[in-house]
Write a protein that holds these residues in place. Structure first.
Motif, PDB file in Angstrom:
ATOM      1  N   PRO A   1       0.808  -1.229   0.000  1.00 39.04           N
ATOM      2  CA  PRO A   1       0.000   0.000   0.000  1.00 39.04           C
ATOM      3  C   PRO A   1       0.838   1.275   0.000  1.00 39.04           C
ATOM      4  O   PRO A   1       0.336   2.352  -0.363  1.00 39.04           O
ATOM      5  N   LEU A   2       2.120   1.167   0.407  1.00 39.49           N
ATOM      6  CA  LEU A   2       2.998   2.343   0.464  1.00 39.49           C
ATOM      7  C   LEU A   2       3.907   2.458  -0.759  1.00 39.49           C
ATOM      8  O   LEU A   2       4.784   3.318  -0.789  1.00 39.49           O
ATOM      9  N   VAL A   3       3.710   1.570  -1.732  1.00 42.23           N
ATOM     10  CA  VAL A   3       4.529   1.605  -2.937  1.00 42.23           C
ATOM     11  C   VAL A   3       3.904   2.573  -3.940  1.00 42.23           C
ATOM     12  O   VAL A   3       2.770   2.381  -4.390  1.00 42.23           O
ATOM     13  N   PHE A   4       4.652   3.619  -4.268  1.00 42.90           N
ATOM     14  CA  PHE A   4       4.229   4.587  -5.276  1.00 42.90           C
ATOM     15  C   PHE A   4       5.305   4.631  -6.363  1.00 42.90           C
ATOM     16  O   PHE A   4       6.489   4.733  -6.072  1.00 42.90           O
ATOM     17  N   GLU A   5       4.859   4.526  -7.600  1.00 37.97           N
ATOM     18  CA  GLU A   5       5.780   4.261  -8.713  1.00 37.97           C
ATOM     19  C   GLU A   5       6.807   5.363  -8.928  1.00 37.97           C
ATOM     20  O   GLU A   5       7.879   5.102  -9.477  1.00 37.97           O
ATOM     21  N   ASP A   6       6.519   6.580  -8.492  1.00 37.76           N
ATOM     22  CA  ASP A   6       7.471   7.674  -8.686  1.00 37.76           C
ATOM     23  C   ASP A   6       8.407   7.859  -7.495  1.00 37.76           C
ATOM     24  O   ASP A   6       9.263   8.747  -7.504  1.00 37.76           O
ATOM     25  N   LEU A   7       8.260   7.011  -6.448  1.00 35.07           N
ATOM     26  CA  LEU A   7       9.116   7.132  -5.262  1.00 35.07           C
ATOM     27  C   LEU A   7      10.079   5.953  -5.100  1.00 35.07           C
ATOM     28  O   LEU A   7      10.917   5.961  -4.197  1.00 35.07           O
ATOM     29  N   ILE A   8       9.947   4.946  -5.934  1.00 37.18           N
ATOM     30  CA  ILE A   8      10.865   3.805  -5.882  1.00 37.18           C
ATOM     31  C   ILE A   8      11.513   3.675  -7.250  1.00 37.18           C
ATOM     32  O   ILE A   8      10.824   3.476  -8.258  1.00 37.18           O
ATOM     33  N   MET A   9      12.827   3.822  -7.292  1.00 35.42           N
ATOM     34  CA  MET A   9      13.568   3.863  -8.548  1.00 35.42           C
ATOM     35  C   MET A   9      14.471   2.651  -8.722  1.00 35.42           C
ATOM     36  O   MET A   9      15.059   2.150  -7.745  1.00 35.42           O
ATOM     37  N   ILE A  10      14.579   2.215  -9.963  1.00 28.86           N
ATOM     38  CA  ILE A  10      15.554   1.191 -10.358  1.00 28.86           C
ATOM     39  C   ILE A  10      16.444   1.798 -11.423  1.00 28.86           C
ATOM     40  O   ILE A  10      15.953   2.411 -12.383  1.00 28.86           O
TER      41      ILE A  10
END
Length: 385
Positions: free
Chosen positions: A253-262
């Motif tokens: 629920p805390l995963v936001f696509e613009d806050l976790i980078m690869i």
């Protein structure tokens, strides 16, 4: 009249478990900076059926009582994977742990820690490390600096009195963990901006956000980098499939696509950075309960979080690139992209990076380069048994 000595007994029943959980809310009620965790989350942490850590570990919980009232709690636990690690990396054979520690006074602390030590000796352990609650990946260390502000998501907070009580029992520092804070409303220094701009011109580099629709696949990529990047770090214990499943369920629920980078180099994933909006800002007013309307408030917040702070709990670069200019460039690019998104999309003004081992020179250099400052320190203690 002398105060009666506390007695300590193991947690056996559902009523004991409830008392174990509830104690922290009473002892910390007057600390304005303590964030009451959701009780169902705490219950899940100590339930072997709900915490994948128990697939390679065992724990005994204890309560201290005085005059019919619960006045302290502690866990004593053994992690079989930690026992298998090289001793020079912090753990290894004979190493047991204690954690989930709360005590009303120094006398209670003394008898609780003595009980945890005795349990560890009975299991053949020769050294105690604490506080670690329960996994090294969950809540490691005792807060010794930063009591004047609330912790961010997934971070611990405790009474400042605990440090003196623990050290009086012969415990010494095994490792220090630090957390940095930084004003993210301001551009990073010109040198960092040039490094980012140069990276954007490099066709070999691609920085991308995660794809939540491919959650399991993205999690596997991050885990592979993490296990490679951290394998030689102090205190490293590999995450197991049951733990990964639990972490995924908890953090999704805390995963936001613009806050976790690869970060990809020549199309190969080689680095990552996980950033979480500070859910503690939404959880703190709930007092530990989702009832009667807390669940609705939290659900509403999770749909479109607004948070003053975002926290970077994890980042890593594959071992073959560590200590290279490329590693620093990838890190600065991910930090800058996440900084922009945090301010624009979540209203954040403050970033927090940690925990960081106090001898992790690469990460300390990155933190210094973006002009952040240490705002919290945690100590992990050890003692021969």
């Amino acid at each position: 009249m002398a105060t009666a000595a506390p007695t300590v007994r193991p947690v056996r029943t559902k009523r004991d478990t409830k008392a174990f959980i509830d104690l922290a809310y009473r002892l910390n009620a007057n600390d304005p900076h303590w964030v009451p965790p959701l009780k169902q989350e705490v219950a899940g942490t100590i339930d072997p059926k709900k915490n994948g850590w128990f697939s390679h570990a065992e724990a005994q919980l204890f309560l201290a009582e005085r005059g019919g009232q619960v006045v302290g709690r502690i866990s004593a636990h053994i992690d079989r994977l930690a026992l298998e690690q090289p001793a020079e990396q912090g753990f290894g054979p004979g190493t047991g742990f204690w954690g989930l520690f709360e005590a009303e006074d120094e006398g209670v602390a003394s008898v609780l820690i003595a009980q945890a030590e005795q349990w560890l000796r009975e299991q053949g352990m020769t050294r105690a490390i604490g506080p670690v609650s329960l996994s090294i990946w969950e809540d490691p260390g005792l807060l010794v600096k930063g009591h004047d502000h609330s912790p961010t998501v997934l971070m611990g907070h405790n009474s400042p009195a605990y440090q003196g009580w623990i050290e009086a029992l012969g415990y010494t520092q095994a490792k220090k963990l630090v957390t940095y804070e930084v004003d993210i409303t301001q551009d990073f220094p010109p040198l960092i901006q040039r490094i980012v701009a140069n990276g954007e011109k490099n066709g070999r580099i691609r920085i991308r956000g995660v794809d939540k629709s491919r959650f399991d696949e993205e999690a596997a990529i991050i885990l592979a980098i993490l296990n490679d990047a951290w394998a030689e770090n102090w205190g490293f214990v590999p995450l197991t499939p049951p733990e990964i499943a639990d972490v995924g369920k908890k953090l999704k629920p805390l995963v936001f696509e613009d806050l976790i980078m690869i970060a990809e180099l020549d199309d190969e994933p080689v680095a990552f950075m996980v950033t979480l909006p500070d859910m503690n800002e939404a959880v703190k007013p709930l007092g530990g309960s989702l009832l009667p309307f807390g669940w609705a408030k939290l659900l509403l917040w999770l749909r479109k979080p607004r948070a003053r702070t975002v926290r970077v709990p994890l980042m890593g670069v594959v071992k073959r690139l560590q200590a290279s200019r490329m590693a620093s460039q990838l890190a600065f690019m991910m930090i800058e992209y996440i900084r922009r998104a945090s301010v624009a999309n979540y209203g954040a003004t403050r970033g927090e990076i940690g925990w960081i081992l106090d001898d992790n020179q690469g990460m300390l250099a990155i933190a210094d380069a973006i002009e952040s400052r240490i705002n919290r320190e945690y100590l992990i203690y050890h003692k021969p048994l």
